[in-house]
Write a protein that holds these residues in place. Structure first.
Motif, PDB file in Angstrom:
ATOM      1  N   ASP A 189       0.555  -2.759   7.205  1.00  0.00           N
ATOM      2  CA  ASP A 189      -0.726  -2.134   7.528  1.00  0.00           C
ATOM      3  C   ASP A 189      -1.398  -2.847   8.705  1.00  0.00           C
ATOM      4  OD1 ASP A 189      -0.808  -0.017   5.812  1.00  0.00           O
ATOM      5  OD2 ASP A 189      -1.862  -1.081   4.217  1.00  0.00           O
ATOM      6  N   ASN A 190      -2.043  -2.049   9.549  1.00  0.00           N
ATOM      7  CA  ASN A 190      -2.865  -2.563  10.654  1.00  0.00           C
ATOM      8  C   ASN A 190      -2.081  -3.346  11.699  1.00  0.00           C
ATOM      9  OD1 ASN A 190      -5.279  -1.562   9.409  1.00  0.00           O
ATOM     10  ND2 ASN A 190      -5.245  -3.325   8.032  1.00  0.00           N
ATOM     11  N   VAL A 205       7.320  -2.714   9.261  1.00  0.00           N
ATOM     12  CA  VAL A 205       6.268  -2.076   8.474  1.00  0.00           C
ATOM     13  C   VAL A 205       5.194  -3.077   8.055  1.00  0.00           C
ATOM     14  CG1 VAL A 205       5.771  -0.847   6.320  1.00  0.00           C
ATOM     15  CG2 VAL A 205       7.847  -0.329   7.603  1.00  0.00           C
ATOM     16  N   SER A 214       1.130   5.840  14.143  1.00  0.00           N
ATOM     17  CA  SER A 214       0.864   5.163  12.883  1.00  0.00           C
ATOM     18  C   SER A 214       0.470   3.722  13.129  1.00  0.00           C
ATOM     19  CB  SER A 214       2.110   5.205  11.980  1.00  0.00           C
ATOM     20  OG  SER A 214       1.948   4.371  10.856  1.00  0.00           O
ATOM     21  N   GLU A 215      -0.518   3.248  12.363  1.00  0.00           N
ATOM     22  CA  GLU A 215      -0.883   1.840  12.430  1.00  0.00           C
ATOM     23  C   GLU A 215       0.000   0.999  11.525  1.00  0.00           C
ATOM     24  OE1 GLU A 215      -4.970   1.370  11.507  1.00  0.00           O
ATOM     25  OE2 GLU A 215      -5.692   2.309  13.345  1.00  0.00           O
ATOM     26  N   THR A 216       0.907   1.637  10.841  1.00  0.00           N
ATOM     27  CA  THR A 216       1.664   0.962   9.791  1.00  0.00           C
ATOM     28  C   THR A 216       3.076   0.585  10.213  1.00  0.00           C
ATOM     29  OG1 THR A 216       0.410   2.301   8.237  1.00  0.00           O
ATOM     30  CG2 THR A 216       2.251   1.118   7.330  1.00  0.00           C
ATOM     31  N   ASN A 217       3.572   1.101  11.335  1.00  0.00           N
ATOM     32  CA  ASN A 217       4.919   0.720  11.730  1.00  0.00           C
ATOM     33  C   ASN A 217       5.085   0.673  13.234  1.00  0.00           C
ATOM     34  OD1 ASN A 217       6.736   2.963  12.965  1.00  0.00           O
ATOM     35  ND2 ASN A 217       5.565   4.030  11.380  1.00  0.00           N
ATOM     36  N   GLU A 254       6.199   4.686   4.686  1.00  0.00           N
ATOM     37  CA  GLU A 254       6.929   4.382   5.923  1.00  0.00           C
ATOM     38  C   GLU A 254       8.262   3.713   5.604  1.00  0.00           C
ATOM     39  OE1 GLU A 254       6.212   5.253   8.870  1.00  0.00           O
ATOM     40  OE2 GLU A 254       4.057   5.605   8.988  1.00  0.00           O
ATOM     41  N   ASN A 289       0.688   3.660   2.148  1.00  0.00           N
ATOM     42  CA  ASN A 289       1.142   3.924   3.509  1.00  0.00           C
ATOM     43  C   ASN A 289       2.375   3.113   3.854  1.00  0.00           C
ATOM     44  OD1 ASN A 289      -0.918   5.741   4.011  1.00  0.00           O
ATOM     45  ND2 ASN A 289      -2.274   4.218   4.938  1.00  0.00           N
ATOM     46  N   GLU A 290       2.357   1.846   3.485  1.00  0.00           N
ATOM     47  CA  GLU A 290       3.508   0.988   3.765  1.00  0.00           C
ATOM     48  C   GLU A 290       4.752   1.465   3.025  1.00  0.00           C
ATOM     49  OE1 GLU A 290       1.190  -3.281   4.453  1.00  0.00           O
ATOM     50  OE2 GLU A 290       1.703  -2.622   2.441  1.00  0.00           O
ATOM     51  N   THR A 315       0.833  -1.197   0.000  1.00  0.00           N
ATOM     52  CA  THR A 315       0.000   0.000   0.000  1.00  0.00           C
ATOM     53  C   THR A 315       0.876   1.259   0.000  1.00  0.00           C
ATOM     54  OG1 THR A 315      -0.121   0.180   2.407  1.00  0.00           O
ATOM     55  CG2 THR A 315      -1.764  -1.218   1.318  1.00  0.00           C
TER      56      THR A 315
END
Length: 465
Positions: A399-400, A397, A430-433, A261, A257-258, A255
């Motif tokens: 998501d979620n 890294v 962040s929910e990503t890392n 990061e 977001n990933e 993604t």
């Protein structure tokens, strides 16, 4: 229509440029439309241009001119190899000589005054992209690809923050619509340069190191491209740095977001700013290998198919410094965080990670020795300051991550099993890392161990190659 960006290693020599030409031709055949092509300077040239500026500032004009001669010969070798003794070659050799003479005059001026303002630095450094794109333009036309070379300074209009310019979007869009889109509509490949632009008054600017990726994303956004292709010398985005983890796996998809990061915390494939223009228009970004164009690479998009694992990659950012701020003024007061943030803003130094307690703040930064000294002096006016150099930020890294139980415990158990101390932890925004800091000497061991923990058992074929 796609935007294709080719990095320095993709145009490093004559053979590489020939491959780029064939890749562009294949894209035209596949999509039945002409792409916009963005190129970087030949590998190593930007660094050499920065070096000759520095040498000239320091009074070493002879050394600067010697390196300039190396730059000239590198491009001459590419031209002769591609075009032999043809009129095209003679024209390009004359162009290279003209650029060399222009740079030589600038270096002499820099040597005379003993310093180089950023506005002049941009003028010198921009020549790398001008030369590589000019040569590639002739090669593509020779190969039967209808190609038009456009100076990026005419279409990417920026502010006047030299060496770190930002695009003026509305003006750039009008320039692209006027000069680029009509050519694409007529079936011409438009070839331009990454990294460089110009102010409204026509003064040369650059977007900062890694700015060619950003240029590609800017043009992709302005053209509403169907995809942005980033061609480099790796097979795509990997689960970790292959120099540290030889068995790192290629991610087929991830993604935005990933990717953001991962890029920010040390991945060398993408420039962090690349992602934002693509996110705005939801344009997929593909990371591909010009050395192995048959590999499908990695596609980065807003949403991807779910898979059994949660962690996508382990990244590492070395050569960092922790700044510890301690003061009782934080207790029950308003404005302390603002004061800290303002100092960083005034010094134009970004904060990588942050962790707080009732009376202290810990931050990680990446900056020069001189900038760090100024920063510490300013921070010392509002708090007790201690610094710790030679640390590394580790970033896991995916998501979620926060929605999954057990990820953090696996991370810290793995680090503990290697008898390595965690100096600082930063998670929550962040929910990503999940990020933490260790001694730089321990960084590679931590990355390899975490990679083994999270990826040794995953057999997912949708996401991992």
């Amino acid at each position: 229509m796609v935007v294709m960006k080719f990095g320095g290693t993709s145009v490093e020599d004559a053979q590489a440029m020939a491959v780029v030409s064939s890749i562009v031709k294949s894209e035209i055949t596949k999509s039945n439309s002409a792409p916009m092509v963005i190129v970087s300077a030949c590998a190593g040239v930007t660094n050499k241009l920065l070096t000759i500026i520095s040498e000239s500032e320091n009074g070493n004009l002879r050394e600067a001119l010697t390196i300039l001669e190396e730059i000239k010969k590198k491009h001459e070798t590419i031209v002769v190899s591609l075009f032999q003794e043809t009129p095209i070659a003679l024209k390009l050799l004359k162009k290279i000589q003209h650029v060399e003479q222009d740079i030589k005059k600038l270096l002499k001026a820099i040597h005379a005054i003993g310093e180089c303002p950023n506005s002049l630095k941009d003028v010198v450094v921009a020549n790398g992209e001008i030369l590589s794109s000019t040569i590639l333009n002739e090669k593509m036309n020779l190969d039967g690809i209808k190609t038009t070379w456009i100076d990026a300074k005419l279409i990417l209009i920026t502010d006047d923050k030299f060496t770190r310019a930002k695009p003026l979007w509305d003006i750039s869009e009008s320039k692209v619509n006027l000069l680029v889109r009509p050519l694409l509509d007529k079936g011409y490949v438009v070839l331009s340069q990454g990294f460089i632009g110009a102010t409204q008054k026509g003064k040369t600017t650059t977007l900062g190191r890694g700015g060619s990726d950003y240029s590609a994303a800017i043009f992709g956004s302005l053209l509403n491209a169907s995809a942005i292709q980033i061609w480099t010398d790796v097979d795509g985005v990997l689960t970790s740095d292959p120099r540290v983890v030889p068995n790192a796996r290629r991610l087929k998809q991830m993604t935005f977001n990933e990717a953001a990061e991962l890029a920010y915390f040390g991945a060398k494939v993408l420039h962090p700013a690349t992602i934002q223009p693509a996110v705005t228009k939801n344009i997929p970004v593909l990371v591909l290998n010009s050395k192995r164009p048959e590999i499908e690479g990695t596609v980065i998009m807003k949403e991807i198919q779910s898979f059994d694992g949660l962690v996508k990659a382990v990244a590492c950012k070395k050569d960092q410094t922790i700044i510890n701020l301690t003061t009782t003024n934080m207790l029950g007061t308003v404005g302390f965080f603002y004061s800290v943030a303002k100092i960083f803003n005034d010094q134009e130094i970004p904060i990588d990670m942050v962790s707080t307690s009732e009376i202290s703040i810990s931050l990680t930064v990446s900056c020069s020795y001189d900038s760090l000294n100024v920063l510490v002096k300013q921070l010392s006016t509002i708090a007790d300051v201690k610094i710790k150099n030679k640390v590394a930020s580790i970033c896991v890294v995916g998501d979620n991550l926060q929605k999954s139980s057990g990820v953090a415990s696996k991370i810290f158990q793995t680090v503990s099993e290697n008898n390595i101390n965690i100096i600082m932890i930063s998670q929550g925004a962040s929910e990503t890392n999940v990020g933490f800091v260790v001694e730089e000497v321990d960084a590679d061991t931590v990355v390899r161990s975490l990679h083994k923990t999270f990826f040794s058992q995953i057999k997912e074929k949708t996401v991992f190659a």
